[in-house]
Write an enzyme that holds these catalytic residues in place. Structure first.
Site, PDB file in Angstrom:
ATOM      1  N   CYS A   1       4.529  16.097  -3.341  1.00  8.26           N
ATOM      2  CA  CYS A   1       4.318  15.117  -2.274  1.00  8.26           C
ATOM      3  C   CYS A   1       5.563  15.002  -1.403  1.00  8.26           C
ATOM      4  O   CYS A   1       5.655  14.105  -0.567  1.00  8.26           O
ATOM      5  CB  CYS A   1       3.924  13.760  -2.856  1.00  8.26           C
ATOM      6  SG  CYS A   1       5.128  13.130  -4.038  1.00  8.26           S
TER       7      CYS A   1
ATOM      8  N   CYS B   1       2.405  -2.575  12.799  1.00  7.09           N
ATOM      9  CA  CYS B   1       2.097  -2.452  11.372  1.00  7.09           C
ATOM     10  C   CYS B   1       3.057  -1.526  10.633  1.00  7.09           C
ATOM     11  O   CYS B   1       3.632  -1.899   9.619  1.00  7.09           O
ATOM     12  CB  CYS B   1       0.653  -1.975  11.225  1.00  7.09           C
ATOM     13  SG  CYS B   1       0.218  -1.390   9.590  1.00  7.09           S
TER      14      CYS B   1
ATOM     15  N   CYS C   1      -5.524   2.518  17.021  1.00  5.03           N
ATOM     16  CA  CYS C   1      -5.398   1.211  16.362  1.00  5.03           C
ATOM     17  C   CYS C   1      -4.626   0.245  17.260  1.00  5.03           C
ATOM     18  O   CYS C   1      -3.529   0.564  17.719  1.00  5.03           O
ATOM     19  CB  CYS C   1      -4.647   1.399  15.043  1.00  5.03           C
ATOM     20  SG  CYS C   1      -4.242  -0.154  14.272  1.00  5.03           S
TER      21      CYS C   1
END
Ligand code: SAH
Length: 457
Positions: free
Chosen positions: A414, A84, A78
């Site tokens: 998670c 980002c 990317c």
């Protein structure tokens, strides 16, 4: 090293070897046992770091030169990876990422859970670990008169324009760009956070990967839009896959993306998607897994660990929109799901009806209150599944599980650190952890999901 002494100085350079990765993807090097966290460095690498911030127990450093590169180092695909912050591991090959995630799970199970003999399987990764996200949620701003839509630059509120995101569904990227162009053409201003002026706040795009149905959510400060019907027509014409266009009105000064009011501008209020055989209705506000392909892998493992024969009573704690409950209900006698968010429970009930599943019941509330209450009413689970948020299970819930003595507990997590902590409590309460299966739901990020199977001793 004497306790309390720090063996490095600010702004000094040090030659180090990186041994590990932090849970947020920085390299870890140690000098006399004192850890230095260095973004961008990978385990196995050697290099020179400049210490930029010192704390009592650890420091932060900047990578100045790399002398030995990891076999897993790759050039990020990317072009805006470093700006980002949405991905943290694109400088590592996918193979390397999966090995690192397995090592992370093994590490916390041993360090935090004191569980050294538990079988941790290789991480189940994606064959094609790109463009997996089914939901884009993009803030809109202005630059030199035009609209920009993308992401907040790290540690700022400036919006950087992004024409593509390599982990995002391609159609979502195209929709965001096209919608931005249409609003620009009709002279709609972007919302300005500081002045609380302008109109368009966020563009959201959701996509059902199985049904190929797309939804667009336009989040605006007020309901009125100029040339509304032409704009809607142009938005609908972006793709024949668009089945729903809704406007969400959020007039508040807030970081919360969605407001209370949602209006359908075109098509239906819902799109649909499937995880396995189960159909889900997804509205602008519904929670839905962002990587349903890997969700299926995770829940198939959950089902395998639950090994149901059809006679069991099952409790699904932290059930969200009932995804796991509905999966389990196909193989169990009865499933009880509990979740704190009332809208999620409405979706769970709707999804049960949509699939004609009748042997499930959902309750709104805190798992740590509702499950002890169920237990007091004589509801006794043969199998108990938990899928808590990052902070893990509440202690009261763990105590109730220990008292209730289900034959099996399947823990979907998670956050490996809280998983390890909670497994220790359950082990001390009479359960044994048989195996742990990590599943990569979010390639190129540091997120790590895992499912653990425990049996009552
Ligand atoms: N199993 C769900 C998602 C679980 S995510 C699915 O497959 O869709 C964790 C969920 O726990 C979230 O939906 C969150 O709202 C809920 N939650 C958080 N704290 C809770 C609590 N104390 N009791 C019950 N649910 C809670």
């Amino acid at each position: 090293m004497a306790k309390g002494t720090v063996p490095v100085q600010k702004n000094e350079m040090y030659e180090v070897t990186f041994e590990d990765l932090t849970h947020d993807g920085a390299g870890v090097a140690k000098i006399n046992g004192y850890p230095i966290f260095v973004p961008g460095a990978l385990p196995g690498e050697k290099g020179t770091v400049k210490v930029i911030k010192i704390n009592k127990g650890y420091a932060f450093g900047r990578l100045m030169e790399l002398e030995v590169e990891s076999e897993f180092r790759v050039e990020p695909d990317c072009p805006i990876y470093h700006k980002c912050g949405g991905c943290q591991l694109q400088h590592m090959s996918y193979e390397g990422q999966l090995l690192a995630k397995k090592k992370q799970v093994e590490g916390v199970l041993s360090r935090i859970g004191k569980l050294d003999n538990v079988m941790v399987h290789n991480v189940l990764g994606m064959a094609e670990p790109w463009r997996y996200r089914n939901k884009a949620q993009v803030p809109v701003g202005e630059r030199e008169g035009g609209l920009v839509a993308g992401f907040y630059q790290q540690r700022s509120h400036d919006i950087i324009d992004m024409d593509k995101c390599l982990i995002q569904e391609q159609l979502n990227d195209e929709i965001v760009q096209a919608v931005k162009g249409i609003f620009e053409k009709y002279g709609v201003r972007a919302y300005n956070e500081e002045r609380h002026t302008g109109t368009l706040r966020h563009i959201m795009a959701r996509y059902g990967q199985v049904t190929e149905e797309a939804m667009i959510v336009l989040v605006t400060k007020e309901e009125k839009l100029p040339n509304k019907s032409q704009m809607i027509q142009e938005i609908v014409d972006i793709s024949p896959k668009i089945k729903s266009v809704v406007q969400n009105i959020n007039a508040k000064r807030t970081n919360v993306i969605l407001g209370d009011k949602t209006k359908v501008l075109y098509g239906e209020e819902y799109i649909h998607d499937y995880i396995g055989d189960i159909k889900f209705a997804i509205s602008a506000k519904s929670f839905y897994q962002v990587n349903p392909k890997q969700t299926k892998v995770l829940y198939d493992k959950t089902l395998e660990f639950a090994s149901l024969n059809g006679s069991e009573t099952v409790i699904d704690a932290y059930c969200g929109i009932g995804t796991i409950s509905l999966f389990l209900a196909q193989r169990a006698k009865h499933v009880y799901g509990v979740e704190i968010v009332p809208e999620a429970i409405s979706d769970a009930k709707r999804n049960a009806r949509l699939n004609g599943i009748e042997n499930v019941e959902f309750a709104v509330g805190e798992a740590e209150k509702v499950i002890p209450w169920w237990y007091a009413q004589g509801i006794h689970a043969d199998v108990l599944v938990v899928d808590p948020p990052r902070k893990g299970c509440d202690e009261t819930l763990l105590d109730t599980i220990i008292k209730m003595k289900p034959k099996k507990v399947v823990y979907v997590s998670c956050n490996p650190a809280t998983l390890a902590r909670d497994l220790r409590v359950l082990e001390d309460g009479g359960f044994k952890t048989i195996e742990v299966q990590p599943v990569d739901m979010f390639p190129h990020t540091t997120h790590c999901e895992a499912v653990a199977k425990l049996v009552l001793q």
